[in-house]
Design an enzyme around this catalytic site. Sequence first.
Site, PDB file in Angstrom:
ATOM      1  N   GLU A 254      -1.348   7.643  -0.902  1.00  0.00           N
ATOM      2  CA  GLU A 254      -2.202   5.905   0.172  1.00  0.00           C
ATOM      3  C   GLU A 254      -1.818   6.626   0.993  1.00  0.00           C
ATOM      4  O   GLU A 254      -0.685   7.153   2.034  1.00  0.00           O
ATOM      5  CB  GLU A 254      -0.568   5.362  -0.409  1.00  0.00           C
ATOM      6  CG  GLU A 254      -0.805   4.335  -1.969  1.00  0.00           C
ATOM      7  CD  GLU A 254       0.046   3.844  -2.686  1.00  0.00           C
ATOM      8  OE1 GLU A 254       1.036   4.085  -1.954  1.00  0.00           O
ATOM      9  OE2 GLU A 254      -0.028   4.372  -3.445  1.00  0.00           O
ATOM     10  N   CYS A 288       1.387  -0.462   7.000  1.00  0.00           N
ATOM     11  CA  CYS A 288      -0.401   0.363   7.355  1.00  0.00           C
ATOM     12  C   CYS A 288      -1.176  -0.915   6.687  1.00  0.00           C
ATOM     13  O   CYS A 288      -2.512  -0.853   6.582  1.00  0.00           O
ATOM     14  CB  CYS A 288      -0.283   1.077   5.155  1.00  0.00           C
ATOM     15  SG  CYS A 288       0.343  -0.013   4.015  1.00  0.00           S
TER      16      CYS A 288
END
Length: 486
Positions: A254, A288
């Site tokens: 990720e 993020c």
Amino acid sequence: MRQIQNFIGGEFVAAASGKRFDKRSPLDNRVIASIAEAGQAEVDAAVKAARSALHGEWGGLTTDQRVELLYGVANEITRRFEDFVEAEMADTGQPRHVMTNVFIPRGAANFKVFADVVKNVPTEAFQMATPDGRGALNYGIRVPKGVIGVVCPWNAPFLLMTWKVGPALACGNTVIVKPSEEAPNTATLLGEVMNAVGVPKGVYNVVNGFGPDSAGEFLTRHPGVDAITFTGETRTGTAIMKAASEGMRDVSFELGGKNAGIVFADADFDAAVDGIFRSAFLNSGQVCLGTERVYVERPIFERFVQALKEKAEGVKFGRPDDHHADYGPLISQEHRQKVLSYYRKAVEEGATVVTGGGVPQMPGALAEGAWVQPTIWTGLPETASVVREEIFGPCCHIRPFDSENEVVALANDTDYGLSTTIWTTNLARAHRVAARVEVGITWINSWFLRDLRTAFGGSKQSGIGREGGVHSLEFYTETRNICVKL
Ligand code: NAD
Ligand code: 6OD
């Protein structure tokens, strides 16, 4: 000052080398913790402990027994809620309400949700015909992948670490966590929880340290680690992928994002301003999934920029426990330098600075902290560095658009593909645009609203693989097929 050790085989241990490093408070740059830096010896010991737990008591538990232990972990986190909140606030400096409403409860939920998933997901079976007419039956069994290396970032440390550890343990693996050097507190506390609940020794291990030539590299290169799950920068992912290629270890990544927010003129204006404000500035922009590129349909562009500016100028900087404050610092002085260098670059590249662009005046000791102003730019071409590169700070560039096709092209013109947030009252258009944006997750009239059972991950350079709900089983287990001739 906290003394943080490594957690190996159920024991809190220093480094054989005696090496330690300091963690400084983002609020005022004081040293708040001294951390034992794991070397190769500690990583070797952690791998050995994790391997023997896999072949020992842990490996012998039934799914139901494992599930009960994980419920116990979730309950113990909830019982020690305040300790986790304090530890995470100390590491990140972010407001208490972010910890109590999102980051810590979601950490506990990561153990419950994945315990439920493994209890309830069946494996496949296929009957097949054979030439003798008697047939055969194929069925799959899931087995844990083994020892999982979990390498974590600092921006939502507990949530993002448990998001990996929860499913890994639910599936019967053992883990070695390498927390970020900037946020080691809650991973250590989780060791106390594991012992209190009676999770067998060696199932959960923590090695502290940095990346290259330190615990991160030692762990990801270790041949005794069967798979690596990583959250962090795309560049780091590249290094870890190279390490994982030795021994053909599986990875789940990720990574970074440069996410677009899209606001159509028919959007609920106030909701869109609030939504984009949260997505650009929550956690001081260190999310993020955050929005660093905002595209607003031309008829409402000026009004939108003005409204976002007013909100950004209304933030109140302060300590996590200051009830008058709603806004924290960046994680470190080093990260602040990086963000401020982008603030300078934006000006050099010709941006109009709508608001911010610098450092707020902070009183007393806070003047030494890693504070930066929320910043909004307009007027840059799509080639500008701050429009292309992930900054991971409280800032966004806003640009007008005139058509649906144009905004889809703009949103997709990036190497990343993590998330998008779309604001419109025309739901047919919302679905149409959502299907065309090349990202792992799209929000319509919302942001950062996520059921843990859904698939999560990035497209393009934002990641490899999907985790969440049953998707996590794909990474944390291996399916073996057994074919029975009838
Ligand atoms: P980072 O990549 O600098 O560090 C992450 C972790 O990797 C740290 O524990 C670090 O010590 C370790 N590391 C660094 N180099 C290594 C190496 N060569 N080998 C092994 N380990 C190494 O990331 P960060 O600054 O901690 O976090 C911010 C980044 O994380 C941003 O890019 C953000 O977008 C990304 N992020 C992504 C997601 C997502 O779900 N996609 C979530 C949160 C953060
Ligand atoms: O919602 C989640 O579980 C998740 N993985 C959030 C990621 C946040 C990144 O900063």
